[in-house]
Design a protein around this motif. Structure first.
Motif, PDB file in Angstrom:
ATOM      1  N   ALA A 169       0.723  -1.207  -0.093  1.00  0.00           N
ATOM      2  CA  ALA A 169      -0.099  -0.050   0.045  1.00  0.00           C
ATOM      3  C   ALA A 169       0.698   1.234   0.014  1.00  0.00           C
ATOM      4  O   ALA A 169       0.482   2.503  -0.360  1.00  0.00           O
ATOM      5  N   TYR A 216      -3.064  -2.360  -2.787  1.00  0.00           N
ATOM      6  CA  TYR A 216      -3.236  -3.671  -2.578  1.00  0.00           C
ATOM      7  C   TYR A 216      -4.058  -4.489  -3.506  1.00  0.00           C
ATOM      8  O   TYR A 216      -3.746  -5.592  -4.074  1.00  0.00           O
ATOM      9  N   VAL A 217      -5.138  -3.950  -4.035  1.00  0.00           N
ATOM     10  CA  VAL A 217      -5.811  -4.288  -5.156  1.00  0.00           C
ATOM     11  C   VAL A 217      -5.222  -4.497  -6.565  1.00  0.00           C
ATOM     12  O   VAL A 217      -5.219  -5.630  -6.953  1.00  0.00           O
ATOM     13  N   ILE A 227      -8.462  -3.370   3.605  1.00  0.00           N
ATOM     14  CA  ILE A 227      -8.118  -4.353   2.595  1.00  0.00           C
ATOM     15  C   ILE A 227      -8.915  -5.351   3.054  1.00  0.00           C
ATOM     16  O   ILE A 227      -9.297  -6.347   1.888  1.00  0.00           O
ATOM     17  N   GLY A 234     -12.310  -5.780  -0.979  1.00  0.00           N
ATOM     18  CA  GLY A 234     -10.882  -6.031  -0.744  1.00  0.00           C
ATOM     19  C   GLY A 234     -10.746  -7.566  -0.926  1.00  0.00           C
ATOM     20  O   GLY A 234     -11.448  -8.373  -2.005  1.00  0.00           O
ATOM     21  N   GLN A 281      -5.143   1.518   0.243  1.00  0.00           N
ATOM     22  CA  GLN A 281      -5.795   0.199  -0.104  1.00  0.00           C
ATOM     23  C   GLN A 281      -5.961  -0.200  -1.577  1.00  0.00           C
ATOM     24  O   GLN A 281      -5.658  -1.517  -1.871  1.00  0.00           O
ATOM     25  N   TYR A 282      -5.977   0.649  -2.394  1.00  0.00           N
ATOM     26  CA  TYR A 282      -6.178   0.435  -3.921  1.00  0.00           C
ATOM     27  C   TYR A 282      -4.847  -0.328  -4.291  1.00  0.00           C
ATOM     28  O   TYR A 282      -4.802  -0.975  -5.369  1.00  0.00           O
TER      29      TYR A 282
END
Length: 426
Positions: free
Chosen positions: A74, A150-151, A188, A226, A147-148
């Motif tokens: 992240a 991590y996506v 997430i 998530g 957190q995006y």
């Protein structure tokens, strides 16, 4: 500290095109196996000396034999950090991974290692050597940031399927491992409709939309969610510090969720056996957990704006437990019902959601009003308002019949349960 977020900013500048979000808001998520392990979710601001939380993660990972895998994707990668070569100034995924690894070993883990997956090393998420490293760990910690990221690093694009590394972590969790995360690392863990950003007033005024927006005030969410490790409610982080209860209520109402877990800073929500009928949650730390219950909530939109009625507000503190299947809060042993003793009216509160635009140095919060209401016998209902106008939203809290607060002392409310909450524009 690593993984912190600006008060208003998101950590990436890219807007997610709505057309790319192919999963409808109410799509049935792909089922994952129920798990025997546990989650330790921190609302951000985890301090280096928080022995209670670090110690809990290590204990669940095997105590003196614990081996903690650190994931910090992240954070920005080293290639985007102008201070990457300066150990005193760096703030990137590798640097932050080393920081957390050092902290975990200092707190008693046998070993802690950075799992080298980030925007500079996306291919590593499907590398067998990294999967082997994951499989040698007994617990995992996801750091903060955006957190995006991590996506984009641990899930496969629009298909939203697990990379090999994420699949290995999911299998370890199912087999009994602990998976922890702070701020974005906790966010997430959410299932469908994971929040991507937004402020409370703008969210209440304008509603939510699927996407990830350059405007940090716009309430956005990813319909696909998530990792789906926790499915019994929406997750939000930095809840009290950033006044996010408003945006959480609007997002939950817009997307058909009936529960929100509002995580507080430097405090953990420990979830045992997530996804099973035996799922239980325990609060550990100096602040608390807000649970928003929308089972009986109703919303309405008029010319004046959006309104909500019939929600329930609960705030749990250290040692309290929560049973999601029963919707039941259990105050910690030793806490007694707090009997309202004073006749002092609830103070006026003109910044119920801690507006970033309020520079007066007088921060208030929804919890401030809730605790004052619980402590007084002068009134059963209290109101607070947003700092912003056009419209100015009024939040109304009402005490139910019976005990609504518990504390170590008979008149000192710390834990608050079941206040009825409404929001109206004016």
């Amino acid at each position: 500290m690593p993984g912190t977020r600006s008060r208003r900013g998101l950590m990436a500048a890219t807007t997610v095109l709505l057309a790319a979000l192919t999963v409808p808001a109410h799509a049935t998520p792909v089922p994952h196996p129920a798990v025997a392990g546990s989650l330790v979710l921190i609302g951000g601001g985890l301090k280096a000396d928080n022995e209670a939380v670090y110690g809990e993660i290590i204990r669940r990972a095997g105590g003196s034999n614990a081996r903690i895998g650190i994931l910090t994707a992240a954070s920005v990668p080293a290639s985007q950090d102008p201070h990457a070569d300066d150990p005193d100034l760096c703030s990137n995924s590798a640097c932050n991974g080393a920081y957390y690894a050092s902290l975990f070993t200092r707190h008693g883990a046998a070993d802690a290692q950075w799992i080298p997956v980030d925007l500079d090393h996306i291919a590593n998420a499907d590398a067998d050597a990294v999967v082997a490293q994951v499989n040698s760990m007994t617990g995992f910690f996801f750091g903060g940031g955006d957190q995006y990221r991590y996506v984009t690093t641990l899930l496969h694009g629009d298909a939203h399927t697990d990379t090999k590394v994420l699949a290995a972590i999911r299998a370890k969790l199912a087999a009994g491992a602990v998976v922890a995360g702070s701020s974005a690392g906790a966010q997430i863990m959410a299932g469908r409709d994971m929040v991507t950003g937004g402020e409370s007033h703008q969210g209440l005024r304008d509603g939510s939309a699927p996407g990830y927006f350059d405007d940090p005030t716009r309430l956005g969410y990813l319909p696909e969610g998530g990792f789906g490790f926790l499915g019994s409610g929406l997750i939000d982080t930095h809840t009290g510090a950033y006044g996010r209860e408003g945006r959480a209520l609007r997002l939950a109402a817009d997307t058909g969720h009936d529960r929100v877990y509002g995580l507080e800073e430097n405090t953990a929500l420990i979830v045992d056996r997530p996804g099973t009928p035996a799922e239980t949650a325990t609060v550990k730390g100096t602040r608390g957990l807000t649970v928003l219950d929308l089972r009986h909530a109703r919303t309405r939109t008029t010319a004046a704006g959006w309104s909500l009625s019939g929600a329930r507000y609960t705030h749990l503190t250290d040692g309290d437990r929560y049973l999601p299947q029963a919707w039941q809060a259990l105050p910690a042993p030793g806490k007694r019902p707090a009997v309202p003793a004073g006749d002092t009216p609830v103070p006026a509160n003109d910044d119920v959601f801690n507006s970033p635009d309020n520079s007066t140095g007088r921060p208030y919060s929804l919890l401030t009003t809730a605790r004052a209401l619980a402590a007084t016998r002068a009134q059963r209902t209290a109101t607070a308002s947003t700092f912003e106008t056009d419209p100015r939203f009024t939040v109304t809290l009402s005490k139910p019949a019976g005990p609504s607060a518990w504390g170590a002392g008979a008149t000192e409310p710390a834990t608050i349960t079941g206040l009825v909450l409404g929001i109206t524009p004016r």
